[in-house]
Structures are given as C-alpha cells and as structure tokens.
Design a protein around this motif. Structure first.
Motif, mmCIF file in Angstrom:
data_model
loop_
_atom_site.group_PDB
_atom_site.id
_atom_site.type_symbol
_atom_site.label_atom_id
_atom_site.label_comp_id
_atom_site.label_asym_id
_atom_site.label_seq_id
_atom_site.Cartn_x
_atom_site.Cartn_y
_atom_site.Cartn_z
ATOM 1 N N LYS A 46 -9.099 -13.615 5.481
ATOM 2 C CA LYS A 46 -9.639 -13.115 4.576
ATOM 3 C C LYS A 46 -10.732 -13.715 3.829
ATOM 4 O O LYS A 46 -10.649 -15.096 3.482
ATOM 5 N N GLY A 50 -12.865 -9.506 0.200
ATOM 6 C CA GLY A 50 -11.915 -8.613 0.785
ATOM 7 C C GLY A 50 -12.164 -8.421 2.079
ATOM 8 O O GLY A 50 -11.316 -7.648 2.732
ATOM 9 N N GLY A 302 -4.648 -2.062 5.577
ATOM 10 C CA GLY A 302 -5.475 -2.003 4.485
ATOM 11 C C GLY A 302 -6.992 -2.302 4.726
ATOM 12 O O GLY A 302 -7.662 -2.578 3.732
ATOM 13 N N PRO A 304 -10.751 -2.456 4.728
ATOM 14 C CA PRO A 304 -11.452 -1.396 4.033
ATOM 15 C C PRO A 304 -12.752 -0.547 4.832
ATOM 16 O O PRO A 304 -13.031 0.410 4.172
ATOM 17 N N HIS A 309 -8.534 3.913 4.934
ATOM 18 C CA HIS A 309 -9.119 3.469 3.748
ATOM 19 C C HIS A 309 -10.297 4.411 3.062
ATOM 20 O O HIS A 309 -10.337 4.790 2.022
ATOM 21 N N ASN A 337 -1.694 -9.537 4.211
ATOM 22 C CA ASN A 337 -2.494 -8.238 4.052
ATOM 23 C C ASN A 337 -1.598 -7.465 3.080
ATOM 24 O O ASN A 337 -2.056 -6.358 2.590
ATOM 25 N N ASP A 340 -3.832 -5.917 0.209
ATOM 26 C CA ASP A 340 -4.646 -4.609 0.636
ATOM 27 C C ASP A 340 -3.998 -3.546 1.111
ATOM 28 O O ASP A 340 -4.212 -2.495 0.809
#
Length: 455
Positions: A46, A50, A302, A304, A309, A337, A340
């Motif tokens: 990460k 994000g 999660g 993005p 998402h 995670n 997220d």
C-alpha cells in the motif's frame, strides 16, 4: 560454503523471497555448480493515495550468475509465485517449466510485455532432468488447478518442495491428492521438506472446497435481488462452485473484472470450467430481472480499480446495484487490507446493499488453500523427512510450522529468512549468504526501481 558455488557434494536451498513473509516467493536450489529457481512472484504494498504498488524480490544474486541458472519452475498460477516472471525474465533468460494451466496464464503475461521466453509444459506426475537436478512434479491440492509439489533429487540429497497446498479430498477442480504419492517418499529417504507455513497457527483441518456449495447456495437463495460474489480470480475451484450454484439456483451468471475474464479464458484453454459455467454477456446483465442475476466480480480486497469498487461507487458501465441487492465476499481479508475492505463495505451498505462477508458469517463461504496444523502433521508423518524447512510465512508462522514438525517426529528444523543459505546435507544455516531486497514496478515509466527501505 564461502565460495558461493555449490559442489557436487552440496545441496543448498537459498530463498530470495517468501521466507519470513507471505508472498513474493523466489527460491533457489544449488548443486554441482548450478542453480534451479522455483517460483518468482510479486506482492502488493500500500502506498500513499491507497493504491497498491507491485513489488518483487531483488534477484541480484542469481542475475549475476545466470550462466549457472539451469531453469525456472513455476509451481502454480498465483501472483505471489509467477507474477514477477514477466518483469524479471530478461535478467535470467532461462527455460521455464510448468503445467498446462499455469503455462496459459504465464504466456498471456509474457506476450503482453512482448517477451518470447521458452515455456515448456510438464504434466503432473512427470519427471524430467534440469541440469544436475532430477525433478518430479507431484499433484497437490490448492485453490488453483495443477498446483504441484516438487521432488528435487540430486546426487547429494532429495528435497520435497511443497509449494502452496492443502489436503482436500474433494477439490471441485482437478484430482484429489493421492496419499500414496507422499507415503512412498518415506522409503526414498527425503532429506528435507521446504513447506508452506501460512496457516500453521490454525488448529484442525481446513475446509474442503466442496463443503462450500450448500452454504453459498443458501446465501444466494436468501437474496431477493441481484447477487454479486467477490472472490479471487485465480481461484478456479471457487469459480466452478459458483457456476454450480448459479445452475441450481436458476440464475444467469455474469463476470466482471479483466483479471477474471483472463483467468476464465486460461482455465477453459486448459480444459476447466466446461460444465455449468456459462456466463452471459456482461452487457446483458442490466436488462435481466434482478432476482435472476448472479455476478462474479474482482475486488474482494477492496482494490480501488476493481469491478466491485466501481459497482459500489455507482460508476460501472454495465450494471448499477440497487437497494436490496446482495454482495457476498467469498474470500478472507488479507492482513493489511482491512481498511480498504471496511471502506468498500460502508459504501455498499450506504446504498442499502446487503453485505455478507466470509470473515463474519456463520456459513462456510470461503475455504483456505493452505494447510492447517493437522494437515501439516499428516504430511510430515507421511514423508518422514530428516529436516523441516518452514517458508511462506512470517517468523511466527514458520515457528509454529517447526513446532508441528518436531511434534510429528521430524528430527531437525531449520529456521531462517530471505538471503540465508540452508545446507541440506549438513543440516545448518549460513546467515546472510546472499543480498536481498525488493524492486518495485513503476508502471508509468515501465521500469524497475529498488525499494529504499528495510525489507
């Protein structure tokens, strides 16, 4: 060992990634002046904003010795085992050996980068010579097809490299593990097992993939509207299970996410997903009755830019979720995670979408692909190695694995970390034998950079 060149009397194991961490596996075996590489994977770290940054082991040690590199074996198709090959193969330029499904996945990655590497198909159960190493591929159950343990034999000794595995009597995709393949090894006198430690702290036995069907079906049947199931794209067994669920529940199956479409294409090319797995065109999903739709989507962690998402944000071009729809997370949350995933769940629940997560459900919605304590004990008792070398885990996972090995009658365990040299013949470890580190991929510039921090 100071010469860094193994003699014909030596048999060395040297991890450059995946020992003391989960992910980013890169293993070397040394004998008679040559090296054999097993797996070459990535991990995701990460970063600010994000986003995940692709990182991989720094292969400097073996990149400086490519004239001694006999070949590279890919044990299975997970990113933490094959994800770095397309990025690093230009430094190795050696032949690659793997099974048909993994070959399909790997060739797609290589072709995307314009690389024409020699990738040879080896079937489970075959035995071939790679330089001074005699290697037998042994089928072992995991969450992606054709995962194989490797019996690596030399004039100096024998090692069983388990790769990722579990004991699954009903794996849904591919054959069940054959006990005799491993009990026979005890008579050959295996010197060491290099063994997966991911779930060593977990007591008991992992769930079989086949045990998930009824609970996943019940959860889908409880849902009045659309159902979206988030899972790992490479978990072909889970995809088949959801295909079976869609068939029995009478729902149309849809696929969302580039990696999911790629994996399905590779699986079908290798002969999998040929029964009760008939996805409709994703563009048709919005026109079907909500209660008739079951979608498989990427994004269980999660991510993005993944399909789930985008569904949560309401900006997916092919489908918009409505209040009363259900999202099932058919995957455990990977440590790191959690934030997220929690943010994604909040975004979904804010839209009045029901969320069911495997981590918090009384139903069996996910099965791990790694062995629990009882499975490790069983493997050690089958093979009866002289030495256990735990890998594929953080230090405490590997210590748990070593304790299980000792309790199972294995005389010695060797604990170390990336860069340490494990002398299989003499049962000792030389600390800090090889330089280690990480590279990160700058996708904008298509270049690799060193990670300037301790690893």
């Amino acid at each position: 060992m100071a010469s860094m060149i193994p003699s014909s009397n030596d048999f060395w194991f040297l991890p450059l990634g995946g020992c003391g961490e989960i992910g980013m596996n890169l293993n070397l075996y040394g004998h008679a002046g040559q090296w054999l590489m097993v797996d070459c994977g990535v991990t995701f770290e990460k970063q600010s904003g994000g986003l995940n940054r692709v990182e991989m082991p720094d292969p400097l040690f073996i990149s400086n010795r490519t004239e001694r590199l006999a070949g590279l074996i890919a044990t299975h198709a997970h990113e933490d085992h094959i994800g770095a090959i397309a990025h690093l193969w230009g430094q190795f330029r050696c032949p690659v050996y793997t099974t048909p499904f993994t070959r399909q996945v790997l060739l797609r990655k290589l072709r995307e980068k314009g690389i024409e590497a020699p990738v040879y198909t080896v079937l489970p159960g075959e035995e071939i010579s790679i330089g001074p190493f005699q290697v037998r591929w042994i089928s072992i159950t995991h969450s992606t097809p054709e995962t194989c343990a490797l019996l690596i034999s030399t004039e100096a000794g024998q090692v069983l490299h388990t790769a990722d595995w579990k004991l699954d009597a009903a794996p849904v995709v591919g054959p069940a593990l054959e006990r005799s393949d491993f009990t026979k090894l005890a008579h050959r006198g295996v010197d060491a097992i290099v063994c997966d430690s991911t779930n060593a702290p977990q007591k008991g036995h992992s769930l079989s993939e086949a045990e998930l069907f009824e609970d996943l079906l019940a959860t889908v049947r409880d849902a009045p509207g659309r159902v979206v199931v988030a899972c790992f794209a490479s978990n072909i067994a889970r995809l088949q299970t959801m295909g079976n669920v869609a068939h029995v529940a009478g729902r149309y199956l849809g696929l969302m996410g580039r990696s999911l479409h790629n994996m399905v294409s590779c699986a079908r090319s290798a002969g999998y997903l040929d029964t009760y797995f008939n996805p409709v065109d994703v563009r048709d999903l919005a026109y079907l009755p909500a209660s008739d739709v079951l979608v498989l989507a990427t994004g269980s962690q999660g991510e993005p830019r993944a399909a789930l998402h985008r569904l949560a944000a309401g900006d997916h071009p092919d489908l918009e979720l409505s209040p009363g729809d259900t999202v099932i997370f058919s995957a455990k949350t990977i440590p790191g995670n959690e934030g997220d995933v929690e943010g994604l769940i909040r975004a979904l629940t804010d839209k009045q979408i029901r969320v069911v997560h495997a981590d918090h459900s009384d139903r069996a919605l996910h099965a791990s692909g790694h062995p629990y304590a009882d499975e490790l004990k069983q493997m050690y008792q089958w093979v009866l190695p002289r030495i256990a070398i735990p890998v594929h885990g953080e230090r405490w996972h590997m210590k748990c694995n070593a304790d299980i090995a000792q309790a199972s009658g294995v005389p010695f365990s060797l604990l170390g970390q990336n860069g340490d040299l494990f002398d299989v013949v003499n049962g000792r470890v030389e600390r800090g034998f090889a330089p280690v580190g990480r590279l990160w991929l700058d996708e904008r510039r298509a270049q690799l950079n060193k990670v300037e921090r301790p690893c």
